[in-house]
Design a protein around this motif. Structure first.
Motif, short mmCIF file in Angstrom:
data_model
loop_
_atom_site.label_atom_id
_atom_site.label_comp_id
_atom_site.label_asym_id
_atom_site.label_seq_id
_atom_site.Cartn_x
_atom_site.Cartn_y
_atom_site.Cartn_z
N VAL A 48 -41.33 23.61 -23.54
CA VAL A 48 -41.39 24.50 -24.71
C VAL A 48 -40.46 24.01 -25.81
O VAL A 48 -40.84 23.95 -26.99
CB VAL A 48 -41.04 25.94 -24.29
N VAL A 49 -39.24 23.62 -25.43
CA VAL A 49 -38.28 23.13 -26.43
C VAL A 49 -38.82 21.87 -27.10
O VAL A 49 -38.75 21.73 -28.34
CB VAL A 49 -36.91 22.86 -25.77
N ALA A 50 -39.35 20.94 -26.30
CA ALA A 50 -39.88 19.70 -26.88
C ALA A 50 -41.06 19.98 -27.80
O ALA A 50 -41.19 19.37 -28.87
CB ALA A 50 -40.29 18.75 -25.76
N ALA A 51 -41.93 20.91 -27.41
CA ALA A 51 -43.09 21.23 -28.24
C ALA A 51 -42.67 21.87 -29.56
O ALA A 51 -43.23 21.56 -30.63
CB ALA A 51 -44.03 22.16 -27.47
N ILE A 52 -41.68 22.77 -29.50
CA ILE A 52 -41.21 23.42 -30.73
C ILE A 52 -40.57 22.39 -31.66
O ILE A 52 -40.82 22.38 -32.88
CB ILE A 52 -40.22 24.54 -30.38
N LEU A 53 -39.75 21.50 -31.08
CA LEU A 53 -39.12 20.47 -31.91
C LEU A 53 -40.17 19.58 -32.57
O LEU A 53 -40.05 19.22 -33.75
CB LEU A 53 -38.17 19.63 -31.06
N THR A 54 -41.19 19.21 -31.80
CA THR A 54 -42.24 18.36 -32.35
C THR A 54 -42.98 19.06 -33.48
O THR A 54 -43.39 18.43 -34.47
CB THR A 54 -43.23 17.96 -31.24
N SER A 55 -43.17 20.37 -33.35
CA SER A 55 -43.90 21.11 -34.38
C SER A 55 -43.11 21.28 -35.67
O SER A 55 -43.68 21.58 -36.73
CB SER A 55 -44.28 22.50 -33.84
N ILE A 56 -41.78 21.08 -35.61
CA ILE A 56 -40.95 21.21 -36.82
C ILE A 56 -41.15 20.02 -37.75
O ILE A 56 -41.03 20.15 -38.98
CB ILE A 56 -39.46 21.34 -36.41
N VAL A 57 -41.48 18.85 -37.15
CA VAL A 57 -41.57 17.63 -37.95
C VAL A 57 -42.54 17.76 -39.12
O VAL A 57 -42.21 17.35 -40.25
CB VAL A 57 -41.93 16.43 -37.05
N PRO A 58 -43.77 18.29 -38.96
CA PRO A 58 -44.66 18.41 -40.12
C PRO A 58 -44.08 19.26 -41.26
O PRO A 58 -44.32 18.97 -42.44
CB PRO A 58 -45.92 19.05 -39.54
N PHE A 59 -43.31 20.28 -40.91
CA PHE A 59 -42.70 21.10 -41.96
C PHE A 59 -41.60 20.33 -42.68
O PHE A 59 -41.39 20.50 -43.89
CB PHE A 59 -42.15 22.40 -41.36
N LEU A 60 -40.88 19.48 -41.94
CA LEU A 60 -39.92 18.60 -42.60
C LEU A 60 -40.64 17.63 -43.52
O LEU A 60 -40.15 17.32 -44.63
CB LEU A 60 -39.09 17.84 -41.56
N THR A 61 -41.81 17.15 -43.08
CA THR A 61 -42.61 16.26 -43.92
C THR A 61 -43.04 16.97 -45.21
O THR A 61 -42.98 16.40 -46.31
CB THR A 61 -43.85 15.79 -43.14
N LYS A 62 -43.47 18.22 -45.06
CA LYS A 62 -43.86 19.01 -46.24
C LYS A 62 -42.68 19.16 -47.20
O LYS A 62 -42.82 19.02 -48.42
CB LYS A 62 -44.36 20.38 -45.81
N ALA A 63 -41.48 19.41 -46.62
CA ALA A 63 -40.29 19.55 -47.48
C ALA A 63 -39.93 18.25 -48.17
O ALA A 63 -39.48 18.25 -49.32
CB ALA A 63 -39.12 20.05 -46.64
N VAL A 64 -40.13 17.14 -47.47
CA VAL A 64 -39.86 15.83 -48.09
C VAL A 64 -40.70 15.67 -49.36
O VAL A 64 -40.21 15.23 -50.42
CB VAL A 64 -40.14 14.69 -47.10
N ALA A 160 -49.73 19.91 -13.94
CA ALA A 160 -49.19 21.21 -14.37
C ALA A 160 -48.33 21.06 -15.61
O ALA A 160 -48.44 21.84 -16.57
CB ALA A 160 -48.37 21.82 -13.23
N THR A 161 -47.49 20.00 -15.63
CA THR A 161 -46.65 19.77 -16.79
C THR A 161 -47.49 19.41 -18.01
O THR A 161 -47.22 19.87 -19.13
CB THR A 161 -45.65 18.64 -16.49
N THR A 162 -48.49 18.57 -17.77
CA THR A 162 -49.35 18.15 -18.89
C THR A 162 -50.07 19.35 -19.49
O THR A 162 -50.16 19.48 -20.73
CB THR A 162 -50.39 17.12 -18.40
N ILE A 163 -50.58 20.22 -18.65
CA ILE A 163 -51.28 21.41 -19.15
C ILE A 163 -50.32 22.28 -19.96
O ILE A 163 -50.63 22.71 -21.08
CB ILE A 163 -51.88 22.21 -17.99
N LEU A 164 -49.12 22.53 -19.40
CA LEU A 164 -48.15 23.37 -20.10
C LEU A 164 -47.72 22.73 -21.41
O LEU A 164 -47.69 23.39 -22.46
CB LEU A 164 -46.95 23.61 -19.19
N GLN A 165 -47.39 21.45 -21.34
CA GLN A 165 -46.89 20.76 -22.53
C GLN A 165 -47.93 20.74 -23.64
O GLN A 165 -47.63 21.08 -24.79
CB GLN A 165 -46.48 19.33 -22.15
N ASN A 166 -49.14 20.38 -23.28
CA ASN A 166 -50.17 20.29 -24.31
C ASN A 166 -50.61 21.66 -24.79
O ASN A 166 -50.98 21.82 -25.96
CB ASN A 166 -51.36 19.49 -23.78
N SER A 167 -50.58 22.64 -23.90
CA SER A 167 -50.94 24.00 -24.32
C SER A 167 -49.94 24.53 -25.35
O SER A 167 -50.32 25.11 -26.38
CB SER A 167 -50.98 24.94 -23.11
N VAL A 168 -48.65 24.31 -25.08
CA VAL A 168 -47.62 24.75 -26.02
C VAL A 168 -47.75 23.98 -27.33
O VAL A 168 -47.65 24.55 -28.43
CB VAL A 168 -46.22 24.57 -25.41
#
Length: 666
Positions: A48-64, A160-168
């Motif tokens: 969950v933490v990794a997925a949330i961090l990854t999702s922040i990057v596009p918003f940083l790109t938008k701010a750039v 199981a990890t792949t499903i959770l990671q990709n789902s998040v």
């Protein structure tokens, strides 16, 4: 060996039965992972933490784009740009470190669960009755332990990890895309319901193919086990069947290859279509965005870049989710095959409150009380979902029901062997002699009546204490690939070297062992093929002497041996039977004529009993068998303590110390 006149019957399963077959699997997999739930919580948090961090990057790109490079005032904000770039660089580093820890946890969980599954399966198979193994190919069992368990490795270690990671990741990306532009989000996902439907259909087909592939692999493993064992190689060389064995393997190999290719290609066109759709989607988004902007919509460059970045990041997790879902559906077929074995209930079980047979107090009386027994039909796997193999008419789900029961192998057997007696069982082949001996240690259970030891039904005794009380030497002793010492010590793993050597002396094999270059450390080879028949037999006797059971069963222990070797084995057996209750089966009647009691068995019925002289005088089954062996041609004589028995007559003689057996021709 189980026998039967009827044929198994194929019954098609109803939809409800099929659903019942499928329903419990996921729940059972979840229960397998339950001991590792703490580690799984850490994995979930990391994902969950990794997925949330990854999702922040596009918003940083938008701010750039919108705040730093092209701000409303028109002047580039370098200080803000530097901080945004630091954030965009730091996030991948942090997620990579999280990924390393997550991979270690998932690998530990998956491989530990797989080891548990292998161990549980092996332990359960050890509890199965002898009839199960007479009806099942060894290679098929090995295939489930090796190939099927290996086939579910990915599901247990990564899925199981792949499903959770990709789902998040997909959820976070989807929410972010909605925030940026709900109109473009709808455009991106418009075909997803169709893709999901097609994916489910592909998954069902791959699941059926996976089962057929594993059945084919099981067949190949069985062929390998049969053809490449020492016995199999010897048989093919004796009958010059090497070419036919090679062709048999090649046919199975071709079937396996065809199924593997078919399984690999199933769904490829579907995934190619999905990938193509995601590849052209950015271009379509640019076109639609142009029309939206020209129509007055407020879409900034940063929003468009961030959205296409999210859309690109959405593609891979979605494809992985689809693939892993197919892998799960494929693996469910393998899990069912494994659970089929785990769900088999052993036919021979220990009753609640079973009595421990105290070895110190054991007298060794054996009684058959009005025993009726028939061999059970080979058991089809309970609740098995089977499929047509390599058929062209599609896949059919079916259940195999057992064939009708046959007649009695033993019928109305009543007899008693007193403590310390040597009892012999004679009769023609197929009369039930070996079957009787299998009932004493509970290799099979009687259908009616009872087998008793010291007045207690063997079914009321603990399995462990019964096994300690009853030892057996078979016609073809089994030696595993290991040292002579280990083979003897198998009966008593904590035995001392002196105990092992004393057992070997009593079995007339100690001097022969010492003649080998490596002595007791000599490797016997697979099934003892480096040793002669007499040497293997005497090692088996040494093993049972080390075990020191109160009851001993000898099943044709001296058949097919030359005269000199038989003398050595017979001497060893005489020591083995001393102060023990012994049941001996023998076709060579000269080896059991001095038994305390002889039982004549024919067609599963006890037809006579008595001593050697009494049965000869009776003129029944034993007398007939005796005449057939000694009535003409070769007359076998036995010397015992100066007494020679020839064709029923007794002669006084004084043979030399080494002249205990001779063959006299008339």
């Amino acid at each position: 060996m189980p026998r039967g006149d009827g044929a198994p019957r194929v019954v098609h399963l109803t939809e409800d039965e099929i659903a019942a077959e499928r329903a419990p699997v996921l729940g059972r997999i979840a229960r397998m992972l339950r001991p590792y739930r703490t580690k799984m919580v850490f994995v979930a948090v990391a994902v969950v933490v990794a997925a949330i961090l990854t999702s922040i990057v596009p918003f940083l790109t938008k701010a750039v784009f919108d705040k730093a490079l092209f701000p409303p005032g028109g002047e580039i904000r370098l200080h803000l740009l530097a901080w945004l770039v630091v954030g965009m660089c730091a996030i991948p580093v942090v997620t990579a470190l999280i990924g390393i820890g997550q991979n270690w946890l998932t690998s530990t969980i998956g491989n530990s669960a797989m080891a548990d599954l292998r161990g549980d399966l092996f332990a359960h198979l050890q509890k199965m009755e002898l009839a199960f193994f007479t009806a099942t190919k060894t290679g098929a069992i090995q295939s489930r332990l090796a190939n099927d368990v290996a086939g579910v490795r990915t599901v247990l270690t990564d899925t199981a990890t792949t499903i959770l990671q990709n789902s998040v990741t997909v959820t976070a990306a989807f929410v972010s895309m909605l925030i940026l532009s709900w109109q473009l989000t709808i455009l991106t996902l418009i075909l997803m319901p169709l893709f999901i439907f097609i994916q489910l259909q592909v998954g069902k087909r791959r699941q059926r193919l996976a089962r057929r592939t594993q059945e084919s692999l099981s067949e190949m493993t069985a062929i390998t086990e049969e053809a490449l064992s020492v016995s199999g190689i010897l048989l093919s060389k004796v009958f010059n069947r090497a070419d036919s064995e090679v062709e048999r393997y090649r046919r199975a190999n071709r079937d396996q290859t065809r199924l593997q290719v078919e399984q690999a290609m199933t769904g490829r066109a579907f995934f190619a279509t999905v990938q193509t759709f995601f590849a052209v989607t950015p271009a379509i988004i640019y076109l639609v965005a142009g029309y939206m902007i020209s129509g007055g919509a407020s879409l900034t460059a940063g929003t468009l870049v961030a959205f296409t970045t999210l859309q690109a990041r959405l593609q891979m997790p979605l494809l992985q989710l689809m693939r892993v879902t197919l892998d799960v559906q494929t693996s469910l077929a393998l899990f069912r095959r494994l659970f089929e074995y785990l769900d088999l209930k052993p036919a021979i079980t220990e009753r609640p409150g079973a009595k421990v047979l105290e070895q110190a107090d054991l007298r060794g009386e054996i009684e058959f009380r009005d025993v009726f027994f028939r061999y059970p039909e080979p058991r089809a796997l309970s609740g098995t979902v089977r499929t047509d193999r390599f058929g062209d008419s599609g896949v059919r789900i079916e259940r195999v029901e057992p064939a009708p029961e046959e007649g009695w192998a033993l019928e109305g057997i009543s007899l008693k062997v007193e403590p310390g007696q040597l009892a012999a069982i004679v009769g023609p082949s197929g009369s039930g002699k070996t079957t009787m001996t299998y009932l004493v240690p509970r290799f099979y259970d009687v259908n009616l009546g009872a087998v008793l030891i010291d007045g207690t039904d063997v079914r009321d005794l603990t399995m462990g204490s019964l096994a300690e009380a009853v030892g057996m030497v078979t016609q073809e002793p089994y030696l595993f690939h290991g040292s002579i010492r280990d083979n003897i010590a198998y009966a008593k793993p904590d035995a001392t070297a002196d105990e092992i050597e004393q057992a070997a002396r009593d079995a007339n094999i100690h001097d022969r062992i010492l003649s080998f270059a490596e002595g007791y450390e000599t490797i016997t080879g697979e099934r003892g093929y480096r040793l002669s028949g007499g040497e293997k037999q005497r090692l088996a006797i040494a093993r049972v002497l080390l075990m020191d059971p109160r009851i001993l069963i000898l099943d044709e222990a001296t058949s097919a041996l030359d005269t000199e070797t038989e003398r050595l084995v017979q001497d060893a057996l005489e020591r083995a039977t001393h102060n023990r209750t012994t049941i001996a089966i023998a076709h060579r009647l000269s080896t059991i004529h001095n038994a305390d009691v002889i039982f004549g068995l024919e067609d599963g019925h006890l037809v006579e009993q008595g001593t050697h002289d009494e049965l000869l005088e009776l003129g029944g089954l034993y007398s007939r068998l005796y005449v057939e062996q000694f009535g003409a041609g070769q007359i076998e004589a036995r010397f015992t303590d100066g007494v020679r028995f020839v064709d029923g007559a007794t002669y006084c003689d004084k043979p030399g110390p080494d002249d205990r057996r001779a063959d006299v021709a008339f």
